[in-house]
Design a protein around this motif. Structure first.
Motif, PDB file in Angstrom:
ATOM      1  N   MET A  35       4.398  -9.240  59.674  1.00  0.00           N
ATOM      2  CA  MET A  35       3.614  -8.426  60.602  1.00  0.00           C
ATOM      3  C   MET A  35       2.145  -8.839  60.662  1.00  0.00           C
ATOM      4  SD  MET A  35       5.873  -6.307  61.692  1.00  0.00           S
ATOM      5  CE  MET A  35       4.911  -5.049  62.493  1.00  0.00           C
ATOM      6  N   HIS A  36       1.564  -9.227  59.502  1.00  0.00           N
ATOM      7  CA  HIS A  36       0.112  -9.382  59.464  1.00  0.00           C
ATOM      8  C   HIS A  36      -0.366 -10.798  59.206  1.00  0.00           C
ATOM      9  CE1 HIS A  36       0.548  -4.972  58.215  1.00  0.00           C
ATOM     10  NE2 HIS A  36       0.273  -5.035  59.495  1.00  0.00           N
ATOM     11  N   ARG A  37       0.551 -11.751  59.293  1.00  0.00           N
ATOM     12  CA  ARG A  37       0.084 -13.101  59.028  1.00  0.00           C
ATOM     13  C   ARG A  37       0.725 -14.151  59.918  1.00  0.00           C
ATOM     14  NH1 ARG A  37       0.862 -15.696  53.235  1.00  0.00           N
ATOM     15  NH2 ARG A  37       0.181 -13.636  52.627  1.00  0.00           N
ATOM     16  N   ALA A  38       2.058 -14.217  59.913  1.00  0.00           N
ATOM     17  CA  ALA A  38       2.703 -15.421  60.449  1.00  0.00           C
ATOM     18  C   ALA A  38       3.174 -15.327  61.896  1.00  0.00           C
ATOM     19  CB  ALA A  38       3.884 -15.796  59.562  1.00  0.00           C
ATOM     20  N   LEU A  39       3.574 -14.131  62.355  1.00  0.00           N
ATOM     21  CA  LEU A  39       4.143 -14.042  63.706  1.00  0.00           C
ATOM     22  C   LEU A  39       3.114 -13.508  64.700  1.00  0.00           C
ATOM     23  CD1 LEU A  39       7.811 -12.761  63.260  1.00  0.00           C
ATOM     24  CD2 LEU A  39       6.897 -15.044  63.031  1.00  0.00           C
ATOM     25  N   PRO A  40       3.038 -14.132  65.886  1.00  0.00           N
ATOM     26  CA  PRO A  40       2.082 -13.650  66.890  1.00  0.00           C
ATOM     27  C   PRO A  40       2.615 -12.412  67.618  1.00  0.00           C
ATOM     28  CG  PRO A  40       3.274 -15.554  67.727  1.00  0.00           C
ATOM     29  CD  PRO A  40       3.762 -15.322  66.328  1.00  0.00           C
ATOM     30  N   ASP A  41       1.694 -11.622  68.152  1.00  0.00           N
ATOM     31  CA  ASP A  41       2.056 -10.470  68.973  1.00  0.00           C
ATOM     32  C   ASP A  41       2.481 -10.984  70.338  1.00  0.00           C
ATOM     33  OD1 ASP A  41       1.771  -8.191  70.784  1.00  0.00           O
ATOM     34  OD2 ASP A  41       0.861  -7.182  69.065  1.00  0.00           O
ATOM     35  N   ALA A  42       3.578 -10.471  70.864  1.00  0.00           N
ATOM     36  CA  ALA A  42       4.085 -10.979  72.153  1.00  0.00           C
ATOM     37  C   ALA A  42       3.120 -10.674  73.292  1.00  0.00           C
ATOM     38  CB  ALA A  42       5.446 -10.357  72.448  1.00  0.00           C
ATOM     39  N   ASP A  44      -0.554 -10.452  73.309  1.00  0.00           N
ATOM     40  CA  ASP A  44      -1.734 -11.325  73.465  1.00  0.00           C
ATOM     41  C   ASP A  44      -1.536 -12.699  72.821  1.00  0.00           C
ATOM     42  OD1 ASP A  44      -1.889 -10.730  70.800  1.00  0.00           O
ATOM     43  OD2 ASP A  44      -3.855  -9.763  70.869  1.00  0.00           O
ATOM     44  N   GLY A  45      -0.347 -12.911  72.197  1.00  0.00           N
ATOM     45  CA  GLY A  45      -0.036 -14.232  71.631  1.00  0.00           C
ATOM     46  C   GLY A  45      -0.878 -14.597  70.430  1.00  0.00           C
ATOM     47  N   LEU A  46      -1.529 -13.605  69.796  1.00  0.00           N
ATOM     48  CA  LEU A  46      -2.418 -13.903  68.665  1.00  0.00           C
ATOM     49  C   LEU A  46      -1.871 -13.353  67.358  1.00  0.00           C
ATOM     50  CD1 LEU A  46      -5.818 -12.980  70.338  1.00  0.00           C
ATOM     51  CD2 LEU A  46      -5.015 -15.285  69.851  1.00  0.00           C
ATOM     52  N   LYS A  47      -2.217 -14.048  66.276  1.00  0.00           N
ATOM     53  CA  LYS A  47      -1.963 -13.508  64.941  1.00  0.00           C
ATOM     54  C   LYS A  47      -3.226 -12.738  64.535  1.00  0.00           C
ATOM     55  CE  LYS A  47       0.595 -17.688  63.776  1.00  0.00           C
ATOM     56  NZ  LYS A  47       0.610 -18.832  62.894  1.00  0.00           N
ATOM     57  N   PRO A  48      -3.128 -11.871  63.534  1.00  0.00           N
ATOM     58  CA  PRO A  48      -4.301 -11.063  63.167  1.00  0.00           C
ATOM     59  C   PRO A  48      -5.567 -11.872  62.904  1.00  0.00           C
ATOM     60  CG  PRO A  48      -2.368 -10.192  62.098  1.00  0.00           C
ATOM     61  CD  PRO A  48      -1.929 -11.437  62.792  1.00  0.00           C
ATOM     62  N   VAL A  49      -5.456 -13.014  62.225  1.00  0.00           N
ATOM     63  CA  VAL A  49      -6.681 -13.764  61.895  1.00  0.00           C
ATOM     64  C   VAL A  49      -7.401 -14.222  63.162  1.00  0.00           C
ATOM     65  CG1 VAL A  49      -5.510 -16.002  61.591  1.00  0.00           C
ATOM     66  CG2 VAL A  49      -7.686 -15.587  60.473  1.00  0.00           C
ATOM     67  N   ASN A 170      -1.595 -15.833  77.032  1.00  0.00           N
ATOM     68  CA  ASN A 170      -1.929 -16.684  75.886  1.00  0.00           C
ATOM     69  C   ASN A 170      -0.730 -17.090  75.033  1.00  0.00           C
ATOM     70  OD1 ASN A 170      -3.999 -17.939  74.189  1.00  0.00           O
ATOM     71  ND2 ASN A 170      -3.340 -16.449  72.693  1.00  0.00           N
ATOM     72  N   LEU A 171       0.279 -16.210  74.913  1.00  0.00           N
ATOM     73  CA  LEU A 171       1.407 -16.501  74.006  1.00  0.00           C
ATOM     74  C   LEU A 171       2.045 -17.846  74.347  1.00  0.00           C
ATOM     75  CD1 LEU A 171       3.384 -15.560  71.760  1.00  0.00           C
ATOM     76  CD2 LEU A 171       4.831 -14.701  73.586  1.00  0.00           C
ATOM     77  N   LEU A 172       2.396 -18.025  75.619  1.00  0.00           N
ATOM     78  CA  LEU A 172       3.055 -19.279  76.010  1.00  0.00           C
ATOM     79  C   LEU A 172       2.043 -20.366  76.361  1.00  0.00           C
ATOM     80  CD1 LEU A 172       6.024 -17.877  78.095  1.00  0.00           C
ATOM     81  CD2 LEU A 172       6.188 -19.041  75.920  1.00  0.00           C
ATOM     82  N   ALA A 173       0.869 -19.971  76.872  1.00  0.00           N
ATOM     83  CA  ALA A 173      -0.109 -20.980  77.308  1.00  0.00           C
ATOM     84  C   ALA A 173      -0.638 -21.782  76.120  1.00  0.00           C
ATOM     85  CB  ALA A 173      -1.255 -20.319  78.052  1.00  0.00           C
ATOM     86  N   ASN A 174      -0.926 -21.100  75.012  1.00  0.00           N
ATOM     87  CA  ASN A 174      -1.451 -21.819  73.843  1.00  0.00           C
ATOM     88  C   ASN A 174      -0.415 -22.053  72.764  1.00  0.00           C
ATOM     89  OD1 ASN A 174      -4.079 -22.739  74.156  1.00  0.00           O
ATOM     90  ND2 ASN A 174      -4.889 -20.675  74.013  1.00  0.00           N
ATOM     91  N   GLY A 175       0.718 -21.336  72.868  1.00  0.00           N
ATOM     92  CA  GLY A 175       1.762 -21.522  71.863  1.00  0.00           C
ATOM     93  C   GLY A 175       1.331 -21.001  70.503  1.00  0.00           C
ATOM     94  N   SER A 176       2.187 -21.206  69.517  1.00  0.00           N
ATOM     95  CA  SER A 176       1.898 -20.697  68.176  1.00  0.00           C
ATOM     96  C   SER A 176       2.864 -21.320  67.183  1.00  0.00           C
ATOM     97  CB  SER A 176       2.066 -19.178  68.179  1.00  0.00           C
ATOM     98  OG  SER A 176       1.612 -18.635  66.971  1.00  0.00           O
ATOM     99  N   VAL A 341       8.684 -13.640  68.014  1.00  0.00           N
ATOM    100  CA  VAL A 341       7.386 -12.951  68.118  1.00  0.00           C
ATOM    101  C   VAL A 341       7.568 -11.461  67.859  1.00  0.00           C
ATOM    102  CG1 VAL A 341       6.365 -14.601  69.713  1.00  0.00           C
ATOM    103  CG2 VAL A 341       7.722 -12.724  70.612  1.00  0.00           C
ATOM    104  N   LEU A 342       6.438 -10.763  67.695  1.00  0.00           N
ATOM    105  CA  LEU A 342       6.497  -9.309  67.491  1.00  0.00           C
ATOM    106  C   LEU A 342       6.522  -8.633  68.856  1.00  0.00           C
ATOM    107  CD1 LEU A 342       3.874  -9.015  64.626  1.00  0.00           C
ATOM    108  CD2 LEU A 342       6.355  -8.937  64.398  1.00  0.00           C
ATOM    109  N   ALA A 343       7.717  -8.229  69.287  1.00  0.00           N
ATOM    110  CA  ALA A 343       7.861  -7.570  70.597  1.00  0.00           C
ATOM    111  C   ALA A 343       7.192  -6.206  70.504  1.00  0.00           C
ATOM    112  CB  ALA A 343       9.326  -7.433  70.955  1.00  0.00           C
ATOM    113  N   GLY A 344       6.279  -5.935  71.447  1.00  0.00           N
ATOM    114  CA  GLY A 344       5.560  -4.663  71.430  1.00  0.00           C
ATOM    115  C   GLY A 344       4.660  -4.544  70.217  1.00  0.00           C
ATOM    116  N   GLY A 345       4.439  -5.686  69.532  1.00  0.00           N
ATOM    117  CA  GLY A 345       3.585  -5.672  68.354  1.00  0.00           C
ATOM    118  C   GLY A 345       4.254  -5.107  67.122  1.00  0.00           C
TER     119      GLY A 345
END
Length: 747
Positions: A35-42, A44-49, A170-176, A341-345
């Motif tokens: 939840m808080h490190r490895a998987l991006p949020d669906a 905004d496509g970002l991880k917490p860091v 961002n999720l698909l545009a920048n990937g992860s 990814v984290l669907a709905g965060g």
């Protein structure tokens, strides 16, 4: 050994099973990682860091137009306020966000050394500076307007956003990329304009599936370019399931260097392959002589990539050279796709293309509704104040009198003019200069425009259709900014079909084609001399060994060797020992049974036919293509009953067979009387009372039958003179014509 010590009794001691404790703690660790490190949020496509870095940079006012600040300052803020982890991991994330070869649409703009495509590291954070890019500004757009939820930071001293408003896909545009516990994610970057087109289509046709959206998003668009060589059907499958991979090849062209010579220039390499490692690997393979078609590799890159590959000779086929490099090096690499990814965060899920875009669109709509509601509340507050001010303007003198004479002017104002507390406060805060006549007109104009805006927002909040129309308009604006005609938005990765190489024998292509002379000795030693050596009389042999056969071939040839047990073996001419020594025994190269020997060796010629026969006088015709063996064990072709041995294997080009037995009887019969088989015992070729076959050859009757006598002269018996020897297969034959060698051999 002393007795085990029991833990002290009483106090705050609780006994827990080790298994339960481990399970509980490991699960907590796993969940935290996921939840808080490895998987991006669906959404905004970002991880917490990354989210925390962007939020901190925004609070430092590092907008695209402002001056950049030291990365150490950014990292310090992120670590101190939001992300209580190592500074190096935060800086690494920031550096990656600024690398245009790692991110398709960088979120940070770096000043200083931020690493390069060779794989060199960035300078230390005290030397580098950064600010946000336009893409990052879009991700943060509206964050002040209650568009997303905030939560307390780790030390409850501050707040941080749970997700960003994300006006950019961002999720698909920048990937992860990320590895969690028991799951991983890998999303290659895509083209933002194509994603916007697909999203717009999804808004107007909500039931669209992933395979229908492929006409808008044909495949990834990697920052380093390259060529995707997958079939459209496998790409479609990957986008529908969210799992798969893409074959990406370097982009290359043939560059003429004059006088018929040429080089290959590589201008784009596959995504996430460090250039220095790629060149090192090619150089290593060159040294190990695994790339015989390549002479040299040079890196002539400056700002752009330019890797020069020099062929061994100008006759090399550039496509075969590149295909061999694609096979052996990272000039072709597989880019995995696993959209976990984290669907709905909240929930880790593997999403297809349509689901990814749907997550983003639903989030955009929610952001729009929340921003609109926020604006509506602000308008209501302002309208309330404006209403109070306008009431007061009708009787300014009274207001001034109340303020000057009353002990509690606020209460009196509220009573006399029937105002709310907010309105009364606003009046008391009004400056004297605002009491001009003009100001009243201004207030009326402001009130009118706010009422119009309020009506528009209420329409929007009351209608799904208007909401989606507004979301679509926002997406169109993003598409304009990153359209295909812009420098950043232009597609970099192209699509092509890999050339069909099924008919290329790579083992052969990987060998430089040169003429050789293969020499086989009586005792079964073989070697290859360079060039076509016509005179083999000076060739030396080991001990009392002598020459058995010598023939011309090329380094790309396959050499067929026939053994007395009817097995055929295949040797690669390129792997034969050189002609300087005595060669090597063929036995070391193939698995030959004890007590067996070799009877023939010759170069393989595709499309020809061979006559094989055993000492018992039985044999058949076999196409040469069927005798090639792929293993050391060889291929059993002629089946024999002991004590018979295979004695003859000769090329079958002609229309008649001449066969001579150990009893010195010669028989000639038409080749059509012999069957064509791929393996077996064959049929009787000549009948003997005792003894067996001595020699056989296939010839054209019209040319006559030729042989060499003991002194090396060639004799020819014309067709007309052969009449008395021509008969049918399996007859006994008769004594040969005058001049036939005593050895009973045609050669």
């Amino acid at each position: 050994m002393g007795k085990p010590v029991n833990p002290p009794s009483g106090g705050e001691i609780e006994n827990i099973n080790l298994k339960d404790a481990l399970e509980e703690r490991y699960l907590a660790y796993a969940l935290s990682t996921i939840m808080h490190r490895a998987l991006p949020d669906a959404r905004d496509g970002l991880k917490p860091v990354h989210r925390r870095i962007l939020h901190a940079m925004r609070l430092l006012r590092l907008d695209p137009k402002s001056a950049p600040k030291k990365c150490a300052r950014i990292v310090g803020d992120v670590m101190g306020q939001y992300h209580p982890h190592g500074d190096q991991s935060i800086y690494d994330a920031l550096v990656r966000m600024a690398q245009d070869f790692a991110q398709r649409y960088p979120l940070a703009e770096g000043q200083g050394n931020f690493g390069n495509i060779d794989g060199d590291n960035a300078a230390a954070m005290r030397y580098t500076e950064a600010r946000l890019t336009e893409v990052a500004r879009l991700l943060l757009d509206g964050i002040d307007e209650d568009s997303v939820d905030f939560r307390e930071t780790y030390d409850q001293a501050n707040e941080e956003p749970v997700v960003l408003p994300a006006a950019f896909p961002n999720l698909l545009a920048n990937g992860s990329q990320g590895i969690a516990v028991g799951m991983a994610t890998s999303i290659p970057p895509h083209n933002a304009a194509e994603l916007c087109d697909a999203a717009l289509h999804l808004i107007s046709h909500p039931a669209t599936t992933s395979d229908q959206l492929i006409k808008f998003v044909p495949g990834p668009d990697l920052p380093t370019g390259g060529i995707i060589v997958d079939t459209p059907s496998s790409i479609a499958e990957t986008y529908m399931t969210g799992r798969g991979s893409f074959r990406v090849r370097a982009r290359w062209e043939k560059e003429d260097t004059g006088r018929g010579s040429w080089n290959i220039v590589v201008t784009e390499i596959p995504y996430s392959v460090p250039k220095s490692r790629l060149i090192e690997k090619i150089a290593e393979l060159l040294q190990e002589k695994k790339l015989p078609l390549l002479a040299d590799v040079r890196d002539e890159s400056a700002e752009d990539i330019r890797v020069v590959l020099e062929p061994r000779s100008r006759t090399v086929d550039p496509i075969i050279l590149m295909e061999s490099l694609f096979k052996l090096t990272e000039l072709e690499s597989r880019i995995p796709m696993n959209v976990n990814v984290l669907a709905g965060g909240k929930v880790p899920k593997v999403l297809g293309l349509a689901e990814c875009l749907r997550e983003w669109l639903d989030h955009r709509r929610e952001v729009l509704v929340r921003r609109s509601q926020f604006r509506l509340n602000a308008i209501d507050k302002r309208l309330e104040i404006l209403g109070g001010l306008l009431i007061v303007y009708l009787d300014l003198d009274r207001v001034i009198k109340i303020i000057r004479e009353e002990d509690e002017p606020k209460a009196e104002l509220m009573r006399f003019f029937k105002l709310s507390e907010v309105q009364a406060n606003a009046i008391l805060d009004t400056r004297l200069r605002s009491l001009r006549k003009l100001e009243e007109m201004e207030l009326k104009r402001e009130q009118k425009s706010l009422q119009d805006e309020k009506a528009t927002i209420e329409d929007l909040l009351g209608s799904d259709k208007v909401q989606w129309k507004t979301v679509a308009w926002e997406i169109k604006e993003v598409r304009k900014t990153f359209g295909p005609e812009t420098a950043l938005g232009k597609r970099r990765t192209t699509f092509a079909e890999a050339p069909d190489t099924s008919d290329i024998d790579f083992a052969e292509a990987m060998v430089e084609r040169e003429p050789i002379t293969v020499i086989v000795s009586d005792k079964g030693w073989i070697r290859a001399m360079k060039g076509h050596v016509a005179d083999t009389s000076s060739v030396q042999f080991k001990g009392d060994d002598t020459l058995k056969t010598a023939f011309f071939a090329e380094t790309t040839s396959k050499i067929i060797v026939v053994a007395t047990n009817g097995r055929f073996f295949t040797l690669d001419a390129s792997k034969l020992p050189g002609g300087r020594g005595f060669g090597d025994p063929i036995r070391l190269m193939v698995d030959l049974e004890e007590g067996e020997d070799f009877i023939a060796a010759f170069p393989f010629k595709a499309g020809t036919k061979l006559l094989v026969a055993g000492s018992d006088g039985r044999g058949f015709i076999i196409p040469a293509d069927d005798v090639i063996a792929n293993t050391r064990k060889g291929k059993q072709i002629l089946n024999l009953d002991a004590p018979a041995k295979a004695v003859i294997c000769t090329e079958a080009s002609g229309d008649h067979v001449a066969i001579v037995g150990e009893n010195r009887k010669l028989l000639v019969f038409p080749l059509t009387q012999m069957p064509e088989m791929t393996r077996g015992k064959g049929v009787r070729l000549q009948r003997y009372k005792d003894g067996g076959i001595s020699d056989a050859k296939v010839f054209s009757l019209s040319d006559g039958l030729t042989w060499k006598d003991t002194s090396g002269r060639t004799w020819t018996v014309e067709k007309t003179d052969l009449i008395e020897w021509i008969g049918n297969r399996a007859e006994a034959g008769r004594l040969p014509p005058k001049g036939f060698p005593r050895s009973n051999k045609f050669e």
